[in-house]
Write a protein that holds these residues in place. Structure first.
Motif, short mmCIF file in Angstrom:
data_model
loop_
_atom_site.label_atom_id
_atom_site.label_comp_id
_atom_site.label_asym_id
_atom_site.label_seq_id
_atom_site.Cartn_x
_atom_site.Cartn_y
_atom_site.Cartn_z
N ILE A 33 -9.70 6.87 8.06
CA ILE A 33 -8.41 7.02 8.74
C ILE A 33 -8.63 7.00 10.24
O ILE A 33 -9.51 7.67 10.76
CB ILE A 33 -7.74 8.34 8.33
CG1 ILE A 33 -7.44 8.33 6.84
CG2 ILE A 33 -6.46 8.58 9.13
CD1 ILE A 33 -6.95 9.65 6.30
N LYS A 97 0.68 6.69 1.13
CA LYS A 97 0.12 5.36 0.91
C LYS A 97 -0.88 5.05 2.01
O LYS A 97 -2.00 5.52 1.96
CB LYS A 97 1.21 4.31 0.77
CG LYS A 97 2.07 4.52 -0.46
CD LYS A 97 3.06 3.42 -0.67
CE LYS A 97 3.87 3.70 -1.92
NZ LYS A 97 4.87 2.69 -2.16
N LYS A 98 -0.53 4.29 3.06
CA LYS A 98 -1.48 3.94 4.14
C LYS A 98 -1.07 4.51 5.50
O LYS A 98 -1.78 4.36 6.48
CB LYS A 98 -1.58 2.41 4.27
CG LYS A 98 -2.13 1.73 3.05
CD LYS A 98 -3.61 1.88 2.97
CE LYS A 98 -4.19 1.08 1.83
NZ LYS A 98 -5.61 1.20 1.73
N TYR A 126 -3.36 5.07 10.50
CA TYR A 126 -3.45 4.15 9.37
C TYR A 126 -4.69 4.48 8.55
O TYR A 126 -5.77 4.77 9.09
CB TYR A 126 -3.52 2.71 9.88
CG TYR A 126 -3.48 1.68 8.79
CD1 TYR A 126 -2.28 1.35 8.18
CD2 TYR A 126 -4.65 1.06 8.36
CE1 TYR A 126 -2.25 0.41 7.16
CE2 TYR A 126 -4.61 0.11 7.35
CZ TYR A 126 -3.40 -0.21 6.77
OH TYR A 126 -3.37 -1.15 5.75
N LYS A 127 -4.55 4.41 7.23
CA LYS A 127 -5.68 4.63 6.32
C LYS A 127 -6.21 3.28 5.87
O LYS A 127 -5.50 2.49 5.29
CB LYS A 127 -5.22 5.44 5.11
CG LYS A 127 -6.32 5.74 4.15
CD LYS A 127 -5.81 6.58 3.01
CE LYS A 127 -6.96 6.83 2.03
NZ LYS A 127 -6.52 7.57 0.88
N PHE A 128 -7.48 3.01 6.17
CA PHE A 128 -8.10 1.72 5.86
C PHE A 128 -8.62 1.63 4.44
O PHE A 128 -8.70 0.55 3.90
CB PHE A 128 -9.24 1.42 6.85
CG PHE A 128 -8.73 1.20 8.24
CD1 PHE A 128 -8.15 -0.01 8.60
CD2 PHE A 128 -8.80 2.20 9.18
CE1 PHE A 128 -7.67 -0.21 9.87
CE2 PHE A 128 -8.33 2.01 10.46
CZ PHE A 128 -7.77 0.80 10.81
N LYS A 129 -9.03 2.71 3.83
CA LYS A 129 -9.60 2.69 2.49
C LYS A 129 -8.50 2.65 1.46
O LYS A 129 -7.52 3.29 1.52
CB LYS A 129 -10.43 3.94 2.24
CG LYS A 129 -11.81 3.85 2.83
CD LYS A 129 -12.52 5.12 2.47
CE LYS A 129 -13.99 5.00 2.49
NZ LYS A 129 -14.64 6.23 2.12
#
Length: 129
Positions: A33, A97-98, A126-129
């Motif tokens: 993140i 979610k992301k 933003y969450k990359f995984k």
């Protein structure tokens, strides 16, 4: 007798490792993140560090450490600190979610004009995984 032990070992290991753990409370060292935000008349950029998180469907609640870069112009007279400084904060995040909404807390050290205190902020990431 050897075949019986081998058979029991395979049976027990198959039963033990084939079950999926459905734990909702997790501990993580890095979640992939990145967050940017505002705190105490400056900005920050952080990547979530060690944390405890709780997941429910598409939502994750997280509390943990935030290794960060704080970007703040030093307004003091005389010698000044660097505009970009590495620091460690603590905070909470809600991940849907992301998209990440984060409330971090950073400590400002005592100076000749101000007492040391914790300052809250707000960030979006933003969450990359």
């Amino acid at each position: 007798m050897k075949k019986l032990f081998y058979g029991c070992g395979i049976l027990i290991s198959g039963l033990y490792f084939s079950q999926e753990k459905d734990s909702k409370l997790n501990v993580s060292f890095f979640d992939g993140i990145a967050v940017a935000g505002y705190v105490d008349h400056g900005a920050f950029l952080n990547f979530t560090g060690p944390n405890i998180n709780f997941t429910h469907k598409n939502t994750k609640l997280m509390m943990g450490m935030l290794p960060s870069l704080r970007i703040k112009q030093d307004q003091s007279s005389g010698t000044k600190n660097s505009t970009i400084m590495p620091t460690l904060g603590i905070g909470f995040a809600v991940i849907y979610k992301k998209i990440v909404l984060q409330i971090p807390f950073y400590y400002n050290t005592k100076t000749s004009t101000d007492n040391g205190s914790w300052k809250p902020g707000i960030g979006l990431g933003y969450k990359f995984k």
